[in-house]
Motif scaffolding. Sequence first.
Motif, PDB file in Angstrom:
ATOM      1  N   PHE A  45       0.826  -1.212   0.000  1.00 56.18           N
ATOM      2  CA  PHE A  45       0.000   0.000   0.000  1.00 56.18           C
ATOM      3  C   PHE A  45       0.858   1.259   0.000  1.00 56.18           C
ATOM      4  O   PHE A  45       0.635   2.184  -0.785  1.00 56.18           O
ATOM      5  N   VAL A  46       1.863   1.301   0.884  1.00 52.14           N
ATOM      6  CA  VAL A  46       2.664   2.521   1.014  1.00 52.14           C
ATOM      7  C   VAL A  46       3.710   2.646  -0.090  1.00 52.14           C
ATOM      8  O   VAL A  46       4.347   3.705  -0.216  1.00 52.14           O
ATOM      9  N   SER A  47       3.911   1.600  -0.880  1.00 57.05           N
ATOM     10  CA  SER A  47       4.909   1.648  -1.953  1.00 57.05           C
ATOM     11  C   SER A  47       4.337   2.174  -3.268  1.00 57.05           C
ATOM     12  O   SER A  47       5.093   2.372  -4.226  1.00 57.05           O
ATOM     13  N   VAL A  53       1.754  10.437  -3.823  1.00 58.32           N
ATOM     14  CA  VAL A  53       1.116  11.634  -4.372  1.00 58.32           C
ATOM     15  C   VAL A  53       0.082  12.185  -3.397  1.00 58.32           C
ATOM     16  O   VAL A  53       0.023  13.395  -3.132  1.00 58.32           O
ATOM     17  N   SER A  54      -0.748  11.287  -2.844  1.00 55.12           N
ATOM     18  CA  SER A  54      -1.785  11.745  -1.921  1.00 55.12           C
ATOM     19  C   SER A  54      -1.192  12.361  -0.668  1.00 55.12           C
ATOM     20  O   SER A  54      -1.727  13.331  -0.117  1.00 55.12           O
ATOM     21  N   HIS A  55      -0.063  11.824  -0.197  1.00 56.80           N
ATOM     22  CA  HIS A  55       0.558  12.372   1.000  1.00 56.80           C
ATOM     23  C   HIS A  55       1.337  13.656   0.693  1.00 56.80           C
ATOM     24  O   HIS A  55       1.356  14.572   1.517  1.00 56.80           O
ATOM     25  N   SER A 107       5.884  10.323   6.623  1.00 54.57           N
ATOM     26  CA  SER A 107       4.929   9.458   5.925  1.00 54.57           C
ATOM     27  C   SER A 107       5.073   9.563   4.416  1.00 54.57           C
ATOM     28  O   SER A 107       4.892   8.584   3.692  1.00 54.57           O
ATOM     29  N   THR A 108       5.411  10.754   3.933  1.00 50.80           N
ATOM     30  CA  THR A 108       5.498  10.977   2.488  1.00 50.80           C
ATOM     31  C   THR A 108       6.752  10.360   1.890  1.00 50.80           C
ATOM     32  O   THR A 108       6.692   9.741   0.811  1.00 50.80           O
ATOM     33  N   PRO A 112       7.355   5.072   2.251  1.00 49.54           N
ATOM     34  CA  PRO A 112       7.460   4.294   1.011  1.00 49.54           C
ATOM     35  C   PRO A 112       8.793   3.544   0.889  1.00 49.54           C
ATOM     36  O   PRO A 112       8.825   2.414   0.373  1.00 49.54           O
ATOM     37  N   ALA A 113       9.872   4.148   1.372  1.00 49.92           N
ATOM     38  CA  ALA A 113      11.173   3.480   1.311  1.00 49.92           C
ATOM     39  C   ALA A 113      11.183   2.244   2.212  1.00 49.92           C
ATOM     40  O   ALA A 113      11.740   1.195   1.856  1.00 49.92           O
ATOM     41  N   VAL A 114      10.541   2.338   3.363  1.00 51.44           N
ATOM     42  CA  VAL A 114      10.445   1.193   4.266  1.00 51.44           C
ATOM     43  C   VAL A 114       9.631   0.079   3.614  1.00 51.44           C
ATOM     44  O   VAL A 114       9.993  -1.099   3.660  1.00 51.44           O
TER      45      VAL A 114
END
Length: 226
Positions: A45-47, A53-55, A107-108, A112-114
């Motif tokens: 989801f976070v990737s 974009v939303s964040h 979060s932005t 995503p990197a995690v």
Amino acid sequence: MNPQDTGRWVRVGLWTLPASWLLTAWSSLEPQPDQAADPGAWARFVSTDSYQVSHLIGSTGGTILAVFGLFALGCYLAGSRSGRLALGAAVTAAAGTALLLVPAVISTFVTPAVGRAYLAGNQDIMQLEFPGSMTAAFMAGLLLAFVGTVLLGVAVWQSHVLPRWAGALWVAGAVVFYALGVVLGQATTGSSLPTQSAGAALLAVAGGWIAWRGSPQGHRRGSPAG
């Protein structure tokens, strides 16, 4: 800059209030999967590009716009009956909102990197812990933003230059967004609840009402305190 130009900039700034809360409502519409219960779903989801974009636009962009709008509202009410309260509330809410940029940026860009690292096979990345100072900054920002936002609604109610019920709607939106949305979500699912988007939508409506009645067109249409 003459006072007329200053007033024009303040009125323009008021429109960043509904814009910021609409962006916030959009960015919190789709909650994240539970990171502890289903780390794979969370990582996927976070990737996604849509998450970033939303964040970037919704969460971070909405937070930046909110700071402008809060100061504009404080300045607009400075000469009213609730001027002192409005200025103090605007500074408090803006300080809290600025602190909330810390988790918004994490979060932005970090989350995503995690997620990508986990999907690449580095499952130990889920053990990553942020320092306690970040949690303290988040909690302080949340408290200041909530208290300042509520007090701004009270200032609108007492001002006699803006609609009283816009202030009441603003306070209701703050309670739903912060208390029943952010705080309750973190305490239960660890993610956003539907109440977060609902509260942001209420604040967007109240902010739009305030901005409209603060404009020359809205001011001519009736009693500001109605």
